[in-house]
Design a protein around this motif. Structure first.
Motif, mmCIF file in Angstrom:
data_model
loop_
_atom_site.group_PDB
_atom_site.id
_atom_site.type_symbol
_atom_site.label_atom_id
_atom_site.label_comp_id
_atom_site.label_asym_id
_atom_site.label_seq_id
_atom_site.Cartn_x
_atom_site.Cartn_y
_atom_site.Cartn_z
ATOM 1 N N PHE A 22 -11.891 63.814 23.231
ATOM 2 C CA PHE A 22 -12.345 62.550 23.809
ATOM 3 C C PHE A 22 -13.767 62.741 24.322
ATOM 4 O O PHE A 22 -14.031 63.669 25.096
ATOM 5 N N GLU A 24 -16.805 60.588 26.033
ATOM 6 C CA GLU A 24 -17.231 59.318 26.633
ATOM 7 C C GLU A 24 -18.723 59.375 26.938
ATOM 8 O O GLU A 24 -19.309 60.455 27.090
ATOM 9 N N GLY A 70 -12.576 55.725 27.446
ATOM 10 C CA GLY A 70 -12.933 55.750 28.819
ATOM 11 C C GLY A 70 -13.365 54.379 29.385
ATOM 12 O O GLY A 70 -13.413 53.346 28.718
ATOM 13 N N CYS A 71 -13.598 54.451 30.677
ATOM 14 C CA CYS A 71 -14.042 53.255 31.398
ATOM 15 C C CYS A 71 -15.276 52.637 30.732
ATOM 16 O O CYS A 71 -15.460 51.426 30.742
ATOM 17 N N TRP A 96 -20.477 55.538 35.517
ATOM 18 C CA TRP A 96 -20.742 56.976 35.643
ATOM 19 C C TRP A 96 -22.196 57.237 36.003
ATOM 20 O O TRP A 96 -23.052 57.409 35.138
ATOM 21 N N ASN A 172 -9.266 50.210 27.324
ATOM 22 C CA ASN A 172 -8.928 51.459 28.016
ATOM 23 C C ASN A 172 -8.556 51.171 29.468
ATOM 24 O O ASN A 172 -9.273 50.421 30.157
ATOM 25 N N GLU A 173 -7.473 51.728 29.918
ATOM 26 C CA GLU A 173 -7.049 51.587 31.324
ATOM 27 C C GLU A 173 -7.327 50.169 31.836
ATOM 28 O O GLU A 173 -8.031 49.968 32.829
ATOM 29 N N TYR A 249 -3.680 63.503 33.504
ATOM 30 C CA TYR A 249 -4.566 64.490 34.128
ATOM 31 C C TYR A 249 -3.752 65.388 35.047
ATOM 32 O O TYR A 249 -2.906 64.903 35.800
ATOM 33 N N GLU A 302 -6.067 60.667 26.732
ATOM 34 C CA GLU A 302 -6.890 61.367 27.733
ATOM 35 C C GLU A 302 -5.975 62.343 28.435
ATOM 36 O O GLU A 302 -4.964 61.946 29.028
ATOM 37 N N TRP A 306 -8.087 68.495 35.940
ATOM 38 C CA TRP A 306 -9.171 67.828 36.676
ATOM 39 C C TRP A 306 -9.396 68.634 37.949
ATOM 40 O O TRP A 306 -8.562 68.615 38.851
ATOM 41 N N GLN A 351 -13.155 66.169 28.432
ATOM 42 C CA GLN A 351 -13.941 65.450 27.475
ATOM 43 C C GLN A 351 -14.979 66.313 26.747
ATOM 44 O O GLN A 351 -16.168 66.230 27.058
ATOM 45 N N LEU A 356 -15.331 67.232 32.676
ATOM 46 C CA LEU A 356 -13.915 67.565 32.878
ATOM 47 C C LEU A 356 -13.546 68.861 32.128
ATOM 48 O O LEU A 356 -14.272 69.833 32.213
#
Ligand code: AHR
Length: 497
Positions: A22, A24, A70-71, A96, A172-173, A249, A302, A306, A351, A356
């Motif tokens: 993944f 991002e 991702g976000c 981010w 995503n989410e 996570y 994902e 973490w 990622q 991460l």
């Protein structure tokens, strides 16, 4: 001496796509040392994409990359990032670090990256701030070889042939950064968006309702939130939803520093990783209830450990070090995916580079392979192999926190067996006999990654943790005897006679 027998009973195939990654637009994954350096960079690159990264990813046979978030995905507008680079509209990465990105790495560059690596794209579209038309047009842009307006636009932007798109994420989410929707609301949105994601490869060759579909994956929740999954399974037919994502996570317990912790954190990480299997089982039960034929896949798109960001780095960049504790988490999680290979058919480690649980860290023109990269290297024989049942005859011993001394997974492909093993003890060797019924091991070799839990690679010491040949494998008839050092991940490659 503990013995394990690998039965001849074959389980489902382990999809190579559970070995996905993944990437991002986050921190330094794409820009500032990540994939994209630009064509004029002194760092060796092909069309702006760093060659050392491509080589390291090819070496572990990366099967797919999830992108652009991702976000970030639910704030991404693909049209801003195609066409001449100097004319592209920049974007503020609001999730981010608030950094301004020039959008020089867009659809064409991502697809070029996938082609250079030889992997499949797993693109995640924008539901939170996008439109059905925007997503529909993106799929047409990517995959139509005909005369559609989007195919023409792609050609104008320099790419004649369509790319192949076999999987596509719809948001995503969306319970959080992807629009703060309720499960019911997202389910209705998913139905609408997914309707217009079409398979252009077969369009015009057969009726759309009979055509093989793109793997349309619904944005999911964290593994512990089964309610979200239940609503989706109840509200969306499997003719539209081919997969549901689940995020996972792992926290290392109270000692969350990336590099400095006691052995207790190693054990706690193992406990916390293995506990995730219980969470998956709850999700799988729900999926089985609504979809006993297992038409809908679970995509753990994902996952990873973490830990704390490295001191002194931008907190929005999630730059973390990677130790043998991270390798342990990766190995145990991949084994969990193998055990549920009939439903978990896609997974993406978060990622890839500098974010991460990375497989690679970069600094200027330097690159470091993390212990997690080595796990993916050791485990690559499992990709697309048939899983094999393993049964303990006497063992394993139980060590700290009720953990097994050894954890393992086996598979077979084209006359070769891959057995991967983890020694969870930080102190004690593990002696194991592996029985291979009905086939004589013609030859066997192994590699092992071992060290102390905190060990990691740095730019000054990039090879501190790396795999070495596993010495002392003894074959006696159907039995292979091996000794694993403490705190180790190993792989055996067995040729069957
Ligand atoms: O991987 C970092 C973030 O974690 C992703 O953007 C988001 O999907 C998840 O919450």
């Amino acid at each position: 001496m503990k013995a394990i027998m690998i039965t001849k009973e074959r389980g489902p195939q382990i999809s190579r796509h559970v070995y996905g990654h993944f990437s991002e637009h986050l921190g330094r994954c794409i820009y500032n040392g990540g994939y994209w350096v630009g064509e004029d960079s002194p760092i060796p690159n092909v069309r702006g994409i760093r060659s050392d990264i491509v080589e390291a990813m090819k070496a572990i046979r990366v099967p797919n990359i999830r992108w652009p978030g991702g976000c970030f995905a639910d704030d991404y507008h693909w049209r801003d990032a195609v066409g001449p680079r100097e004319e592209r509209t920049p974007i503020v990465n609001v999730h981010w670090g608030g950094v301004l990105e020039n959008n020089h790495f867009g659809t064409h560059e991502f697809m070029d990256l996938c082609e250079q690596i030889g992997c499949e794209p797993y693109i995640c579209g924008n539901v939170g701030s996008g439109t059905v038309r925007e997503m529909r047009d993106w799929v047409e842009y990517l995959s139509d070889d005909g005369q559609s307006p989007m195919a023409q636009l792609r050609r104008k932007n320099g790419r004649d042939r369509a790319w192949k798109i076999h999987m596509f994420g719809v948001g995503n989410e969306n319970w959080g950064c992807g629009g703060f929707m309720t499960a019911e609301q997202y389910a209705m949105e998913f139905r609408k968006y997914a309707t217009y994601i079409k398979n252009y490869e077969v369009m015009g060759k057969m009726n759309w309702w009979e055509a093989p579909d793109i793997l349309k994956i619904a944005g999911g929740a964290n593994a512990e939130n089964t309610e979200w999954l239940e609503v989706l399974m109840r509200s969306v037919p499997s003719s539209l939803m081919k997969g549901v994502s689940v995020h996972c996570y792992v926290k290392p317990g109270e000692e969350s520093s990336g590099t400095s912790f006691s052995d207790d954190s190693w054990y706690q990480t193992a406990v916390n990783t293995l506990k995730k299997e219980d969470a998956f089982l709850e999700n799988l039960k729900i999926m089985d209830r609504y979809d006993p034929e297992k038409k809908v896949i679970m995509a753990v798109d994902e996952w990873g450990i973490w830990v704390d960001n490295e001191p002194g780095t931008n907190p929005g960049f999630l730059y973390q070090q990677n130790t043998m504790r991270s390798a342990l988490c990766a190995a145990l999680m991949l084994h969990i995916f193998h055990r549920h290979a009939d439903r978990i058919r896609l997974a993406n480690l978060a990622q890839t580079i500098n974010v991460l649980q990375s497989i690679l860290l970069t600094e200027g023109d330097r690159i470091v392979k993390t212990p997690t990269w080595h796990v993916f290297d050791l485990f690559k024989g499992h990709q697309d192999a048939e899983s094999l049942m393993t049964v303990w005859e006497n063992g394993p011993d139980i060590i700290e926190k009720g953990l097994p001394h050894v954890e393992l997974s086996a598979s077979v492909k084209e006359g070769r067996m891959t057995v991967t093993l983890v020694n969870l003890s930080t102190e004690t060797n593990a002696d194991i006999d592996i029985e291979v019924p009905d086939a004589l091991p013609a030859s066997a070799s192994g590699r092992v990654l071992a060290g102390r839990p905190c060990d990691h690679n740095t730019f000054d010491d990039p090879e501190k943790v790396h795999s070495v040949p596993l010495e002392g494998i003894h074959a006696n008839g159907h039995t292979l005897s091996v000794t694993l050092p403490p705190c180790a991940v190993a792989a055996l490659d067995i040729a069957l006679a």
